[in-house]
Design a protein around this motif. Structure first.
Motif, PDB file in Angstrom:
ATOM      1  N   LYS A 162       0.808  -1.228   0.000  1.00 29.32           N
ATOM      2  CA  LYS A 162       0.000   0.000   0.000  1.00 29.32           C
ATOM      3  C   LYS A 162       0.841   1.278   0.000  1.00 29.32           C
ATOM      4  N   ASP A 164       3.591   4.089  -1.522  1.00 31.89           N
ATOM      5  CA  ASP A 164       4.110   4.630  -2.787  1.00 31.89           C
ATOM      6  C   ASP A 164       5.639   4.682  -2.723  1.00 31.89           C
ATOM      7  N   ASP A 165       6.254   5.042  -3.839  1.00 33.04           N
ATOM      8  CA  ASP A 165       7.721   5.031  -3.917  1.00 33.04           C
ATOM      9  C   ASP A 165       8.366   5.977  -2.913  1.00 33.04           C
ATOM     10  N   THR A 166       7.730   7.116  -2.694  1.00 35.66           N
ATOM     11  CA  THR A 166       8.288   8.112  -1.766  1.00 35.66           C
ATOM     12  C   THR A 166       8.380   7.553  -0.359  1.00 35.66           C
ATOM     13  N   LYS A 167       7.300   6.876   0.084  1.00 37.34           N
ATOM     14  CA  LYS A 167       7.289   6.301   1.424  1.00 37.34           C
ATOM     15  C   LYS A 167       8.282   5.142   1.532  1.00 37.34           C
ATOM     16  N   TYR A 219      15.618   3.953  -6.554  1.00 37.54           N
ATOM     17  CA  TYR A 219      14.341   3.713  -7.243  1.00 37.54           C
ATOM     18  C   TYR A 219      14.384   2.397  -8.029  1.00 37.54           C
ATOM     19  N   GLU A 226       8.986  -4.475  -6.288  1.00 41.40           N
ATOM     20  CA  GLU A 226       7.689  -4.707  -6.939  1.00 41.40           C
ATOM     21  C   GLU A 226       7.746  -5.957  -7.817  1.00 41.40           C
TER      22      GLU A 226
END
Length: 663
Positions: A162, A164-167, A219, A226
């Motif tokens: 749940k 996102d990439d930032t978190k 990243y 993922e």
């Protein structure tokens, strides 16, 4: 085996793939094996299998029989509430290593929760999560696992699915370096962390501080996370072997192990199959440790006794040699000894004990209360009894030397007995290990029926009761198969699975033995009976117009082919060296020639008046005697399961298959 339990990706993969496959299955029974719980389930169109549930370790479907099944308080409680219940849902609790089995009985719904966490619980609750029972009850700092309390999971980890990439990037920065960032921030084990770093091309930077790694690389790492999660969702499994032994398993392709380490990686279509293989080895180790505790204690005790005995023997021999030297020295100095004794006795009477050392030669000490003086000859200080003459003092030491030598010899006999006991204890420990290794075996789908593999490789199955007869004909018999039945009311529906090949008369006659021996003819004590066979398309469940066919009954159309069959059954032990399950033993039955060719040992039985329990016990003892030191991984209950009824043993023989000593 470095992996102790299912990781989060395993739980995610298993729940979404194999957990869904057991929805709709019914719980037939529940057992306890000593360290995990075993739920026997029956699934429509799939037959029966087991769910192995071990808190802190695993949950998976298994076809491998445990070495022992028993009932503890928890399994007894579960039998009372969820036996016969249907599994209506299987789910993972958030992004946790917690699996919930939702089941529904006639009256109520229940949830069986397995925590695959350190010091995890197995908990049975009602549909509102009120605790009914658990593998243990405990009051913890953050929750209470007790009857009547509402079940609450431990403080949860963050759900990576749940975020996102930032978190994810923010969490990654919690670690001191790249590996620890994944372990601490994302909550993944070290081997998954290293796999992600390797896939991202950052393996050389795995110990770099996070701020030393380019953000674009971070990243890339998130992208690999993922990717590996999606890969786990495919349900495939990988088994990493080191020195041909299971080392670790994964729900994703372990590229790091594959490309950098000297290991072999085996790919399987189903993760559940890998879990079953890996934990069968784990079970062997646990069973071995449990079964050899007493033996290990005994071995240590014997070793201590051997050490003690060796010290006693050494002491006896040293003292015997010392007294022998004393007697030799006294003989050499016999005249002087006589003079010393004469001087001691004279001085004692005239001047007292205190003057003995001063007046008499070679005396260094005296012990008035013992009546002895210490005389020094060369390097020896020898106690001399003044109440004895010189010769009797010499004889005394010769006697003491001889007595100690006898004691040493007796002690050596006891030592040899201890050494024999140690060898027996070590051999027994090794035998337990071998029995444990060969005792755990896969259970194949057809083993719930009477079964046999003919000499030409055809599978023969026969019903154990009316329900199984019905099942075999309706579900398992195909158009090209052959149907057999003993010419008596009360016989199993027997089918040769041909797979479009035509068996010879030899295979048909072998199958007829199963049809005959497991019929009522055995219980009636017949010597022989006719068995007929027909093609599957001659068998029908449709009765003539106006008639009714009861359950387990069939119509046979066309010509019947008869085989006169003797009621004589061979029952033996077959050894298998399987590339997946290793070495294991199975009971096989059939005509003598067939069983003799496939077994390491076998017996021939005929209808008799001895109960199956007693017959099975005699067979086990006889097989052990026949195989001498070769381990047997077959239990009495397994033999009882294959016996047709009350019997008489007419022979025990070695099979023609050589013993497997290495697998």
């Amino acid at each position: 085996m470095i992996k102790k339990s299912m990781d989060i990706l395993d739980v995610y993969s298993w729940t979404n793939n194999f957990g869904k496959q057991i929805i709709g299955c019914f719980i037939e029974n529940i057992y306890f094996t000593g360290f995990y719980w075993l739920i026997k389930i029956r699934c429509s169109g799939k037959g029966k299998s087991y769910l192995k549930i071990e808190p802190s370790i695993r949950l998976h479907i298994s076809n491998i029989e445990p070495l022992e099944k028993k009932i503890d308080k928890f399994s007894s409680f579960m039998r009372k509430h969820i036996r016969g219940a249907r599994i209506i849902d299987v789910k993972q609790l958030g992004w946790e290593r917690i699996i919930e089995l939702h089941v529904k009985s006639r009256k109520n719904e229940y949830i069986l929760i397995n925590e695959i966490l350190p010091r995890g619980f197995l908990v049975l609750t009602n549909e509102k999560y009120s605790i009914l029972y658990a593998n243990r009850f405990q009051e913890l700092r953050d929750r209470i696992i007790k009857r009547g309390n509402k079940y609450t999971p431990p403080p949860g980890r963050i759900d990576l699915l749940k975020l996102d990439d930032t978190k994810l990037l923010e969490l990654l920065r919690e670690g001191k370096d790249l590996v620890r960032g994944i372990v601490k921030g994302w909550g993944l084990p070290g081997y998954i962390a290293e796999e992600l770093i390797y896939r991202a091309g950052l393996y050389e930077k795995k110990n770099y501080k996070i701020d030393m790694v380019e953000e674009t690389d971070l990243y890339t790492l998130i992208h690999m996370l993922e990717k590996i999660i999606n890969e786990a969702l495919n349900g495939k499994g990988y088994l990493v072997k080191l020195d041909n032994k299971p080392h670790i398993y994964t729900s994703y392709e372990p590229k790091l192990y594959k490309e950098l380490y000297d290991v072999s990686v085996e790919k399987y279509d189903k993760l559940n199959h890998v879990l079953d293989i890996y934990y069968s080895e784990y079970e062997k180790r646990i069973y071995y440790e449990q079964r050899t505790i007493k033996q290990r204690i005994l071995i240590e005790k014997i070793k201590k006794n051997i050490d003690k005995q060796q010290k006693i023997i050494k002491k006896y021999i040293e003292e015997s040699e010392k007294y022998k030297e004393f007697s030799r020295t006294l003989v050499t100095n016999y005249n002087l000894l006589e003079k010393i004794l004469e001087c001691v006795n004279k001085t004692r009477k005239t001047s007292g004990w205190d003057k003995i050392v001063e007046n008499c030669p070679n005396i260094v000490k005296y012990y008035k209360d013992k009546g002895t003086v210490i005389v020094k000859f060369n390097e020896y200080e020898i106690p001399i009894d003044i109440r004895l003459n010189a010769w009797n003092n010499i004889l005394r030491y010769k006697k003491l030397s001889g007595e100690l030598l006898k004691k040493a010899k007796k002690a050596e006999e006891a030592l040899r007995e201890l050494e024999r006991s140690l060898e027996e204890a070590v051999n027994k420990k090794q035998l337990i290990q071998r029995r444990t290794e060969i005792g755990i075996k896969p259970r194949l789908w057809y083993e719930r029926f009477h079964w046999m593999i003919t000499s030409e490789g055809f599978l023969v199955i026969a019903g154990r009761d009316i329900d199984q007869n019905e099942l075999i004909v309706k579900k398992y018999m195909e158009p090209h198969d052959i149907f057999l039945h003993a010419d008596i009311h009360g016989a199993p529906a027997t089918v040769i699975k041909t797979h479009n090949r035509m068996p010879s008369q030899k295979s048909i006659k072998e199958a007829a033995v199963i049809a005959a021996c497991y019929s009522k003819a055995w219980k009636e004590g017949f010597g022989a009976i006719d068995v007929f066979w027909v093609y599957a398309n001659q068998v029908s469940k449709t009765p003539p117009s106006g008639e009714y066919l009861p359950k387990g009954a069939f119509m046979i159309y066309g010509k019947k082919n008869y085989v006169k069959t003797k009621l004589e059954l061979a029952i033996g032990i077959e050894e298998n060296c399987d590339p997946i399950y290793g070495l294991y033993q199975k009971i096989i039955v059939g005509p003598e020639e067939l069983v003799a060719n496939k077994s390491i040992v076998y017996a021939v039985i005929v209808p008799g008046d001895i109960g199956i329990g007693e017959v099975a016990g005699k067979l086990i003892r006889s097989f052990h005697k026949k195989l001498e030191d070769h381990a047997i991984g077959i239990t009495k209950n397994e033999l009882m399961y294959r016996l047709p009824g009350r019997s008489r043993i007419i022979g025990i023989k070695r099979g023609k298959t050589p013993l497997i000593t290495g697998c």
